[in-house]
Design a protein around this motif. Structure first.
Motif, PDB file in Angstrom:
ATOM      1  N   GLY A  73      18.516   5.569 -10.522  1.00 59.79           N
ATOM      2  CA  GLY A  73      17.219   6.056 -10.948  1.00 59.79           C
ATOM      3  C   GLY A  73      16.108   5.033 -10.866  1.00 59.79           C
ATOM      4  N   GLU A  74      16.274   4.016 -10.029  1.00 58.08           N
ATOM      5  CA  GLU A  74      15.248   2.979  -9.898  1.00 58.08           C
ATOM      6  C   GLU A  74      15.436   2.198  -8.610  1.00 58.08           C
ATOM      7  OE1 GLU A  74      16.077   0.788 -13.488  1.00 58.08           O
ATOM      8  OE2 GLU A  74      17.468  -0.557 -12.454  1.00 58.08           O
ATOM      9  N   CYS A  75      14.390   1.472  -8.221  1.00 56.75           N
ATOM     10  CA  CYS A  75      14.436   0.640  -7.021  1.00 56.75           C
ATOM     11  C   CYS A  75      13.222  -0.275  -7.033  1.00 56.75           C
ATOM     12  CB  CYS A  75      14.422   1.511  -5.754  1.00 56.75           C
ATOM     13  SG  CYS A  75      12.872   2.424  -5.503  1.00 56.75           S
ATOM     14  N   VAL A  76      13.126  -1.118  -6.017  1.00 61.37           N
ATOM     15  CA  VAL A  76      11.934  -1.935  -5.809  1.00 61.37           C
ATOM     16  C   VAL A  76      11.474  -1.712  -4.371  1.00 61.37           C
ATOM     17  CG1 VAL A  76      10.911  -4.237  -5.798  1.00 61.37           C
ATOM     18  CG2 VAL A  76      12.701  -3.683  -7.463  1.00 61.37           C
ATOM     19  N   LEU A  77      10.187  -1.445  -4.212  1.00 63.94           N
ATOM     20  CA  LEU A  77       9.588  -1.310  -2.889  1.00 63.94           C
ATOM     21  C   LEU A  77       8.927  -2.629  -2.542  1.00 63.94           C
ATOM     22  CD1 LEU A  77       7.967   2.218  -3.295  1.00 63.94           C
ATOM     23  CD2 LEU A  77      10.314   1.631  -2.629  1.00 63.94           C
ATOM     24  N   ASN A  78       9.528  -3.353  -1.618  1.00 66.55           N
ATOM     25  CA  ASN A  78       9.028  -4.656  -1.190  1.00 66.55           C
ATOM     26  C   ASN A  78       8.309  -4.489   0.137  1.00 66.55           C
ATOM     27  OD1 ASN A  78      10.755  -6.478  -3.186  1.00 66.55           O
ATOM     28  ND2 ASN A  78      12.146  -4.982  -2.307  1.00 66.55           N
ATOM     29  N   LEU A  79       7.051  -4.916   0.204  1.00 63.95           N
ATOM     30  CA  LEU A  79       6.270  -4.754   1.427  1.00 63.95           C
ATOM     31  C   LEU A  79       6.166  -6.089   2.153  1.00 63.95           C
ATOM     32  CD1 LEU A  79       5.488  -2.253  -0.349  1.00 63.95           C
ATOM     33  CD2 LEU A  79       3.345  -2.235   0.944  1.00 63.95           C
ATOM     34  N   LEU A 116       0.209   7.833  -3.670  1.00 66.24           N
ATOM     35  CA  LEU A 116      -0.933   8.507  -4.251  1.00 66.24           C
ATOM     36  C   LEU A 116      -0.998   8.074  -5.710  1.00 66.24           C
ATOM     37  CD1 LEU A 116      -3.257  10.520  -3.867  1.00 66.24           C
ATOM     38  CD2 LEU A 116      -1.699  12.330  -4.603  1.00 66.24           C
ATOM     39  N   GLY A 117      -2.046   7.349  -6.069  1.00 64.75           N
ATOM     40  CA  GLY A 117      -2.121   6.802  -7.414  1.00 64.75           C
ATOM     41  C   GLY A 117      -0.984   5.821  -7.643  1.00 64.75           C
ATOM     42  N   GLN A 118      -0.236   6.007  -8.711  1.00 63.90           N
ATOM     43  CA  GLN A 118       0.913   5.149  -9.010  1.00 63.90           C
ATOM     44  C   GLN A 118       2.227   5.780  -8.563  1.00 63.90           C
ATOM     45  OE1 GLN A 118       0.559   1.932 -10.369  1.00 63.90           O
ATOM     46  NE2 GLN A 118      -1.541   2.472  -9.803  1.00 63.90           N
ATOM     47  N   SER A 119       2.142   6.844  -7.787  1.00 61.06           N
ATOM     48  CA  SER A 119       3.342   7.526  -7.308  1.00 61.06           C
ATOM     49  C   SER A 119       3.580   7.219  -5.837  1.00 61.06           C
ATOM     50  CB  SER A 119       3.215   9.037  -7.490  1.00 61.06           C
ATOM     51  OG  SER A 119       3.093   9.370  -8.849  1.00 61.06           O
ATOM     52  N   CYS A 120       4.843   7.290  -5.441  1.00 66.22           N
ATOM     53  CA  CYS A 120       5.209   7.104  -4.041  1.00 66.22           C
ATOM     54  C   CYS A 120       6.332   8.078  -3.707  1.00 66.22           C
ATOM     55  CB  CYS A 120       5.677   5.670  -3.790  1.00 66.22           C
ATOM     56  SG  CYS A 120       6.157   5.345  -2.075  1.00 66.22           S
ATOM     57  N   LEU A 148       6.943  -3.793  -5.665  1.00 63.61           N
ATOM     58  CA  LEU A 148       6.625  -2.704  -6.577  1.00 63.61           C
ATOM     59  C   LEU A 148       7.900  -2.207  -7.258  1.00 63.61           C
ATOM     60  CD1 LEU A 148       4.258  -0.701  -4.190  1.00 63.61           C
ATOM     61  CD2 LEU A 148       3.604  -2.465  -5.847  1.00 63.61           C
ATOM     62  N   GLU A 149       8.033  -2.484  -8.545  1.00 68.17           N
ATOM     63  CA  GLU A 149       9.178  -1.985  -9.299  1.00 68.17           C
ATOM     64  C   GLU A 149       8.953  -0.505  -9.597  1.00 68.17           C
ATOM     65  OE1 GLU A 149      10.411  -4.330 -12.661  1.00 68.17           O
ATOM     66  OE2 GLU A 149       9.464  -6.138 -11.834  1.00 68.17           O
ATOM     67  N   CYS A 150       9.972   0.320  -9.349  1.00 68.27           N
ATOM     68  CA  CYS A 150       9.796   1.772  -9.439  1.00 68.27           C
ATOM     69  C   CYS A 150      10.938   2.449 -10.187  1.00 68.27           C
ATOM     70  CB  CYS A 150       9.712   2.388  -8.046  1.00 68.27           C
ATOM     71  SG  CYS A 150       8.338   1.789  -7.048  1.00 68.27           S
ATOM     72  N   ARG A 151      10.591   3.575 -10.803  1.00 67.79           N
ATOM     73  CA  ARG A 151      11.590   4.437 -11.423  1.00 67.79           C
ATOM     74  C   ARG A 151      11.525   5.816 -10.772  1.00 67.79           C
ATOM     75  NH1 ARG A 151      10.315   1.954 -16.827  1.00 67.79           N
ATOM     76  NH2 ARG A 151      11.960   0.413 -17.144  1.00 67.79           N
ATOM     77  N   GLU A 161      10.621  11.049  -5.278  1.00 64.06           N
ATOM     78  CA  GLU A 161       9.342  10.675  -5.879  1.00 64.06           C
ATOM     79  C   GLU A 161       9.587   9.593  -6.925  1.00 64.06           C
ATOM     80  OE1 GLU A 161       5.850  12.441  -8.787  1.00 64.06           O
ATOM     81  OE2 GLU A 161       7.136  13.841  -7.670  1.00 64.06           O
ATOM     82  N   VAL A 162       8.935   8.456  -6.750  1.00 61.10           N
ATOM     83  CA  VAL A 162       9.085   7.360  -7.697  1.00 61.10           C
ATOM     84  C   VAL A 162       7.716   6.988  -8.270  1.00 61.10           C
ATOM     85  CG1 VAL A 162      11.112   6.455  -6.505  1.00 61.10           C
ATOM     86  CG2 VAL A 162       8.846   5.549  -5.936  1.00 61.10           C
ATOM     87  N   THR A 163       7.739   6.386  -9.461  1.00 64.65           N
ATOM     88  CA  THR A 163       6.530   5.883 -10.095  1.00 64.65           C
ATOM     89  C   THR A 163       6.580   4.366 -10.143  1.00 64.65           C
ATOM     90  OG1 THR A 163       6.241   7.851 -11.485  1.00 64.65           O
ATOM     91  CG2 THR A 163       5.170   5.826 -12.226  1.00 64.65           C
ATOM     92  N   VAL A 164       5.496   3.724  -9.757  1.00 65.04           N
ATOM     93  CA  VAL A 164       5.409   2.266  -9.827  1.00 65.04           C
ATOM     94  C   VAL A 164       5.176   1.864 -11.278  1.00 65.04           C
ATOM     95  CG1 VAL A 164       4.157   0.215  -9.078  1.00 65.04           C
ATOM     96  CG2 VAL A 164       4.501   2.115  -7.479  1.00 65.04           C
TER      97      VAL A 164
END
Length: 213
Positions: free
Chosen positions: A61-67, A39-43, A129-132, A149-152
């Motif tokens: 406290g971080e990750c990458v979401l690879n699609l 939703l928006g820049q959140s996942c 998508l790099e996320c925190r 909950e992470v932010t892109v």
């Protein structure tokens, strides 16, 4: 007519995500999942508490979401029953899980440095998508799972997928995501293959293992 039923799995059809994170020794972990929504820049990511990805997210406290695209189904399925957590629960062993730290190598995928987080990207994935991490909360009624909950903070998309003349829009016709639907993989408008999860979870899939539509 509808039938009242207690569905074992609610994977009604969502994109597959390869979550890359850092282990405690600095090495990379890679895990497939499809319990994610944006939703928006959140996942929000739904993960079991014993998963190494959940442990890494809490610590780093971080990750990458690879699609991945539908053409990467074999690489994704190679990771389905692997865990980087050396403490494999008996329940997971019965499902067929085994301990494995070198997941990138097993899947034949390549680590690519990120720009704003320390977790690596998957070079072969068209969308990264790099996320925190912003928050983590237990799921109501399920103490064994957590909603993260992470932010892109930065998105990387293959140039061929960007709508010509823009910098911010993905071409929906060019983007063919890998979809998980009731433990079977779909893409390009067709069934591709059953996931290895289907056997471990005793799902009554329509396709025998190894058979393509």
């Amino acid at each position: 007519m509808h039938k009242a039923t207690d569905l074992k799995v609610l994977y009604l059809g969502t994109p597959v995500v390869l979550i890359s994170s850092r282990n405690e020794d600095g090495g990379a972990n890679l895990a497939p999942m499809s319990s994610a929504w944006w939703l928006g820049q959140s996942c929000v990511l739904g993960l079991g508490n014993t998963a190494q990805t959940a442990v890494n997210l809490r610590r780093e406290g971080e990750c990458v979401l690879n699609l991945p695209s539908s053409g990467q189904v074999d690489a994704v399925d190679a990771l389905a029953l692997l865990t980087a957590n050396p403490d494999v629960t008996e329940h997971r062993r019965q499902q067929g899980y085994r301990f494995e730290r070198g997941k990138f190598a097993v899947a034949g995928l390549t680590e690519q440095p990120s720009e704003l987080v320390r977790a690596p990207r998957v070079a072969e994935c068209p969308v990264q998508l790099e996320c925190r991490l912003e928050a983590a909360a237990p799921l109501a009624g399920n103490p064994h799972c957590t909603a993260f909950e992470v932010t892109v903070v930065r998105a990387h998309v293959e140039e061929r997928l960007i709508v010509p003349g823009t910098d911010h829009y993905v071409d929906p016709l060019g983007w063919d995501p890998l979809i998980m639907k009731f433990c079977e993989f779909f893409g390009d408008g067709r069934r591709l293959a059953p996931s290895r999860l289907a056997e471990g979870w005793q799902m009554p899939g329509r396709l025998p293992a190894g058979v393509r539509a």
